[in-house]
Design a protein around this motif. Structure first.
Motif: not given
Length: 191
Positions: A33-34, A157-160, A178-182
């Protein structure tokens, strides 16, 4: 409502119960995703971290960034402060404070180097853009420094399961992300 310390304890336990295989699989999905984020094209400087205690591993993302000629920086803790230093290879990292792999003190990130994308670890992330870390406040203090917040786009970032909704756990000194990516989603709209 749960307190930060209760959230911290619950998430440490849940993340700690993941197997190596689960961490690798989820980390791979996060890195995929990143790598697809349009932000990669906008930032030459990327601030990463060295994972500990089953945190999402960014090694795959590091290799992608290095292959694309990015300037990659890792944090180093000195007392109560944290700074980011440029790294050309993961082999340049050595065990430092809190038993975390850190860079040598070489080229420090400074806003004069250009804007940066920061990838931030955490134990929990809220749908309001805040995070729960280990409680030392290094990332909040770093981002609160003069000129840093206006020059750094910070993505957690982290696990869902670490992304929680409907819970407010920010304090006055916390700096919003500014955002989160799981491994299952990207969340960037906190308006």
């Amino acid at each position: 409502m749960e307190t930060k310390s209760e959230i911290r304890k619950a998430m440490k336990q849940k993340r700690g119960s993941l197997t190596r295989s689960q961490c690798e699989s989820k980390s791979h999905d996060i890195c995929k995703r990143l790598k697809k984020l349009p932000l990669n094209e906008r930032y030459k400087n990327i601030l990463l971290y060295s994972p500990i205690r089953n945190e999402a591993d960014t090694t795959e993302y590091f290799k992608y960034l290095a292959d694309h000629g990015k300037n990659i920086y890792f944090p180093k803790v000195c007392g109560e402060t944290m700074e980011f230093y440029r790294v050309g290879s993961l082999d340049e990292l050595t065990t430092g404070a809190f038993n975390i792999a850190e860079p040598d003190i070489t080229q420090r990130y400074d806003p004069d180097c250009g804007r940066a994308l920061m990838i931030v670890p955490g134990l929990a992330f809220s749908d309001a853009g805040y995070r729960v870390g280990y409680g030392k406040g290094f990332y909040d203090r770093y981002l609160s420094q003069e000129r840093m917040r206006e020059n750094i786009k910070a993505i957690g970032i982290g696990y869902d399961f670490q992304f929680v909704t409907g819970i407010s756990f920010e304090d006055a000194y916390d700096v919003a992300l500014d955002g989160v990516v799981t491994d299952k989603r990207e969340v960037f709209d906190y308006d």
